[in-house]
Design a protein around this motif. Structure first.
Motif, PDB file in Angstrom:
ATOM      1  N   ILE A  79       0.848  -1.201   0.000  1.00  9.70           N
ATOM      2  CA  ILE A  79       0.000   0.000   0.000  1.00  9.70           C
ATOM      3  C   ILE A  79       0.883   1.251   0.000  1.00  9.70           C
ATOM      4  N   PHE A  80       1.917   1.199   0.829  1.00  6.25           N
ATOM      5  CA  PHE A  80       2.857   2.334   0.937  1.00  6.25           C
ATOM      6  C   PHE A  80       3.395   2.697  -0.451  1.00  6.25           C
ATOM      7  N   ASN A  81       3.867   1.672  -1.177  1.00  8.43           N
ATOM      8  CA  ASN A  81       4.439   1.923  -2.508  1.00  8.43           C
ATOM      9  C   ASN A  81       3.384   2.464  -3.477  1.00  8.43           C
ATOM     10  N   LEU A  82       2.179   1.976  -3.328  1.00  2.00           N
ATOM     11  CA  LEU A  82       1.093   2.372  -4.225  1.00  2.00           C
ATOM     12  C   LEU A  82       0.742   3.857  -4.080  1.00  2.00           C
ATOM     13  N   VAL A  83       0.735   4.343  -2.830  1.00  2.00           N
ATOM     14  CA  VAL A  83       0.238   5.712  -2.612  1.00  2.00           C
ATOM     15  C   VAL A  83       1.344   6.724  -2.314  1.00  2.00           C
ATOM     16  N   ALA A  84       2.592   6.229  -2.209  1.00  2.49           N
ATOM     17  CA  ALA A  84       3.697   7.112  -1.778  1.00  2.49           C
ATOM     18  C   ALA A  84       3.808   8.373  -2.630  1.00  2.49           C
ATOM     19  N   ARG A  85       3.586   8.233  -3.936  1.00  2.00           N
ATOM     20  CA  ARG A  85       3.825   9.377  -4.815  1.00  2.00           C
ATOM     21  C   ARG A  85       2.576  10.244  -5.020  1.00  2.00           C
ATOM     22  N   SER A  86       1.476   9.807  -4.462  1.00  2.00           N
ATOM     23  CA  SER A  86       0.247  10.542  -4.718  1.00  2.00           C
ATOM     24  C   SER A  86      -0.053  11.539  -3.603  1.00  2.00           C
ATOM     25  N   LYS A  87      -0.026  12.835  -3.959  1.00  3.80           N
ATOM     26  CA  LYS A  87      -0.235  13.884  -2.947  1.00  3.80           C
ATOM     27  C   LYS A  87      -1.701  13.994  -2.537  1.00  3.80           C
ATOM     28  N   ASP A  88      -2.596  13.520  -3.429  1.00  2.61           N
ATOM     29  CA  ASP A  88      -4.026  13.721  -3.170  1.00  2.61           C
ATOM     30  C   ASP A  88      -4.615  12.697  -2.202  1.00  2.61           C
ATOM     31  N   ILE A 119      -5.270  10.716   1.178  1.00  5.51           N
ATOM     32  CA  ILE A 119      -5.112  10.847   2.631  1.00  5.51           C
ATOM     33  C   ILE A 119      -4.541   9.516   3.101  1.00  5.51           C
ATOM     34  N   ASN A 120      -3.297   9.563   3.534  1.00  8.46           N
ATOM     35  CA  ASN A 120      -2.604   8.309   3.814  1.00  8.46           C
ATOM     36  C   ASN A 120      -2.717   7.933   5.297  1.00  8.46           C
ATOM     37  N   LEU A 121      -3.637   7.020   5.568  1.00  7.12           N
ATOM     38  CA  LEU A 121      -3.793   6.533   6.941  1.00  7.12           C
ATOM     39  C   LEU A 121      -3.243   5.100   7.040  1.00  7.12           C
ATOM     40  N   SER A 122      -2.269   4.822   6.167  1.00  8.22           N
ATOM     41  CA  SER A 122      -1.662   3.486   6.195  1.00  8.22           C
ATOM     42  C   SER A 122      -0.277   3.540   6.851  1.00  8.22           C
ATOM     43  N   ILE A 123       0.125   4.740   7.245  1.00 10.82           N
ATOM     44  CA  ILE A 123       1.511   4.953   7.679  1.00 10.82           C
ATOM     45  C   ILE A 123       1.812   4.317   9.034  1.00 10.82           C
ATOM     46  N   LYS A 152      -8.614  -6.691   1.300  1.00 11.38           N
ATOM     47  CA  LYS A 152      -7.676  -6.181   0.299  1.00 11.38           C
ATOM     48  C   LYS A 152      -8.433  -5.442  -0.821  1.00 11.38           C
ATOM     49  N   ASP A 153      -9.520  -6.042  -1.299  1.00  8.93           N
ATOM     50  CA  ASP A 153     -10.315  -5.401  -2.357  1.00  8.93           C
ATOM     51  C   ASP A 153     -10.934  -4.095  -1.853  1.00  8.93           C
ATOM     52  N   LEU A 154     -11.397  -4.149  -0.615  1.00  9.85           N
ATOM     53  CA  LEU A 154     -12.028  -2.966  -0.028  1.00  9.85           C
ATOM     54  C   LEU A 154     -11.035  -1.798   0.021  1.00  9.85           C
ATOM     55  N   VAL A 155      -9.812  -2.102   0.432  1.00  5.54           N
ATOM     56  CA  VAL A 155      -8.786  -1.057   0.540  1.00  5.54           C
ATOM     57  C   VAL A 155      -8.472  -0.467  -0.835  1.00  5.54           C
ATOM     58  N   GLU A 200     -11.750   5.245  -4.908  1.00  5.11           N
ATOM     59  CA  GLU A 200     -13.031   5.954  -4.889  1.00  5.11           C
ATOM     60  C   GLU A 200     -13.098   7.118  -3.908  1.00  5.11           C
ATOM     61  N   ILE A 201     -12.365   7.028  -2.780  1.00  7.55           N
ATOM     62  CA  ILE A 201     -12.455   8.152  -1.826  1.00  7.55           C
ATOM     63  C   ILE A 201     -11.089   8.755  -1.493  1.00  7.55           C
ATOM     64  N   GLY A 202     -10.033   8.216  -2.104  1.00  5.51           N
ATOM     65  CA  GLY A 202      -8.704   8.799  -1.897  1.00  5.51           C
ATOM     66  C   GLY A 202      -8.192   8.656  -0.473  1.00  5.51           C
ATOM     67  N   VAL A 203      -8.538   7.536   0.161  1.00  2.94           N
ATOM     68  CA  VAL A 203      -8.030   7.284   1.514  1.00  2.94           C
ATOM     69  C   VAL A 203      -7.330   5.924   1.529  1.00  2.94           C
ATOM     70  N   ALA A 204      -6.104   5.910   2.049  1.00  2.00           N
ATOM     71  CA  ALA A 204      -5.363   4.640   2.103  1.00  2.00           C
ATOM     72  C   ALA A 204      -5.286   4.129   3.541  1.00  2.00           C
ATOM     73  N   VAL A 205      -5.701   2.878   3.725  1.00  3.91           N
ATOM     74  CA  VAL A 205      -5.510   2.181   5.006  1.00  3.91           C
ATOM     75  C   VAL A 205      -4.890   0.826   4.639  1.00  3.91           C
ATOM     76  N   VAL A 206      -4.646  -0.037   5.614  1.00  5.33           N
ATOM     77  CA  VAL A 206      -4.027  -1.332   5.297  1.00  5.33           C
ATOM     78  C   VAL A 206      -5.060  -2.445   5.506  1.00  5.33           C
ATOM     79  N   PRO A 207      -5.158  -3.391   4.554  1.00 10.48           N
ATOM     80  CA  PRO A 207      -6.119  -4.482   4.752  1.00 10.48           C
ATOM     81  C   PRO A 207      -5.743  -5.349   5.953  1.00 10.48           C
ATOM     82  N   GLY A 208      -6.732  -5.763   6.711  1.00 10.59           N
ATOM     83  CA  GLY A 208      -6.475  -6.599   7.896  1.00 10.59           C
ATOM     84  C   GLY A 208      -5.758  -7.884   7.534  1.00 10.59           C
ATOM     85  N   SER A 209      -6.003  -8.384   6.331  1.00  9.86           N
ATOM     86  CA  SER A 209      -5.399  -9.662   5.936  1.00  9.86           C
ATOM     87  C   SER A 209      -3.876  -9.580   5.860  1.00  9.86           C
TER      88      SER A 209
END
Ligand SMILES: Cc1ncc(COP(=O)(O)O)c(C=O)c1O
Length: 385
Positions: free
Chosen positions: A18-27, A29-33, A329-332, A338-347
């Motif tokens: 997830i980190f790699n996926l969203v690292a470069r995107s400024k838009d 909201i990264n709540l996966s950190i 994983k699909d939900l994340v 769709e909403i520009g928010v990154a979290v980490v899948p529980g799996s």
């Protein structure tokens, strides 16, 4: 190409993915950190610069410089009640990550089992496999606390190790000292070793952190892992440490010698400054993180699709999903798109983490707030459809 079977048995960390996926995107909201957003205190940076100027640019001793080992022993005594001989029972490592890797590599024989109360930090599973061991996922209680009965039930002739992690990543739970004592007693009675991962020890909002190695009868069975990463906002510096019985340290030092040789010398000098400095700066850090946690929990408590109890430590919330039947994983992935928010899948945190998501609040309060509102609206809308 024929690769190592051990390496092929592990996958990329679900957090990193997830980190790699969203690292470069400024838009987004990264709540996966999984790291504090604050900067390393200036005095620590200055100490590193000074050490470079003084010529600390060469190999350091394998186990670490004596002044740092001394500072670590004092810290362990002062803050954790753990008595260690700086010369023989403590070692500096390349982050807590290497400490865990060295401990597992040193202690495990082929096919031996490691009891991992789960959901758990991703590295425990992978590092166990890399060391030739077998991870055994064992459920936590409903409140994500360590469950001694489940540990007892998981014991076999091949069990070698128990991992304890409080405060926990990903759940944020702080297991009380009695529960930890009960679990460690089971390990000791059965001749197991225990790895106690205490990297979030300072992030405790309610309750109290407990180090099992502070109990003299446990000390000979416990490998205490810790790190400067989270406490001093030093994740990028890669410095941690391990306290363990002398014979364990001696073996671990051999693996250290042949994997990284040592921890970088000027960073060790900065670590001495971190440990010697006034620890009261952390009061403000803790206050800020508590505020973020409270805002996040208060907004998400209005979301009918999430169920959770307020976590007491670390900087994560690990709510269960209700009325949402999509794999985490699909939900994340949908949330990112769709909403520009990154979290980490529980799996990502083991089989028992499915049906949950990990939300980090190690980011500004505005982002935590906005992210929480978006998650609430999104989950409500998909559960209706
Ligand atoms: C539970 C836990 N243990 C250990 C680590 C390793 O941290 P570091 O290698 O930065 O010290 C982490 C990092 O996220 C963690 O969450």
């Amino acid at each position: 190409m024929l690769f190592s079977e051990r390496v092929l048995s592990i996958e990329e960390s679900g957090i990193r993915a997830i980190f790699n996926l969203v690292a470069r995107s400024k838009d987004i909201i990264n709540l996966s950190i999984g790291e504090p957003d604050l900067d390393t205190p200036v005095s620590i940076k200055d100490a590193a610069k000074k050490a470079l100027d003084l010529g600390y640019t060469h190999y350091a001793p394998t186990k670490g410089y004596p002044d740092l080992l001394e500072a670590l022993a004092l810290k362990l005594k002062r803050e954790n009640g753990v008595d260690v001989d700086p010369e023989s029972e403590v070692m500096v490592t390349v982050g807590g990550t290497q400490a865990i890797y060295l401990a597992l590599t040193t202690l495990l024989r082929e096919g031996e089992e490691v009891i991992i109360p789960s959901p758990a930090f991703v590295q425990y599973f992978a590092a166990t496999k890399l060391a030739g061991g077998v991870p055994i996922e064992v459920g936590l209680s409903e409140d994500y606390l360590i469950d001694p009965d489940n540990i007892r039930r998981a014991l076999t002739k091949r069990t070698k190790l128990l991992i304890v992690n409080s405060p926990s990543n990903p759940t944020g739970a702080v297991s009380d000292s009695e529960k930890i004592k009960e679990a460690v007693s089971i390990a000791v009675e059965n001749g197991l070793m225990v790895i106690s991962d205490e990297v979030y020890e300072k992030f405790v909002y309610e309750g109290k952190h407990f180090s099992p190695a502070s109990i003299p009868e446990f000390k000979g069975h416990v490998v205490t892992v810790n790190s400067l990463s989270k406490a001093y906002a030093m994740t990028g510096w890669r410095i941690g440490y391990v306290a363990a019985p002398q014979e364990v340290i001696e073996q671990m030092a051999k693996v250290q010698m042949y994997s990284s040789a040592c921890t970088p010398s000027f960073i060790q000098k900065a670590a001495v400054e971190a440990l010697d400095s006034k620890q009261s700066f952390f009061d403000d850090v803790l206050r800020e993180y508590r505020r973020r946690r409270d805002v996040l929990c208060s907004i998400l408590s209005e979301c009918p699709n999430l169920s959770f109890k307020k976590p007491q430590g670390a900087f994560y919330l690990f709510p269960r999903l209700k009325g949402v039947n999509t794999p985490s994983k699909d939900l994340v992935m949908r949330m990112i798109k769709e909403i520009g928010v990154a979290v980490v899948p529980g799996s990502a945190f083991g089989r028992l983490g499915e049906g949950c998501i990990r939300i980090s609040y190690a980011t500004s309060i505005d982002k935590v707030e906005e992210g929480a509102y978006r998650i609430t609206r999104f989950l409500k809308s998909i559960s209706k459809s």
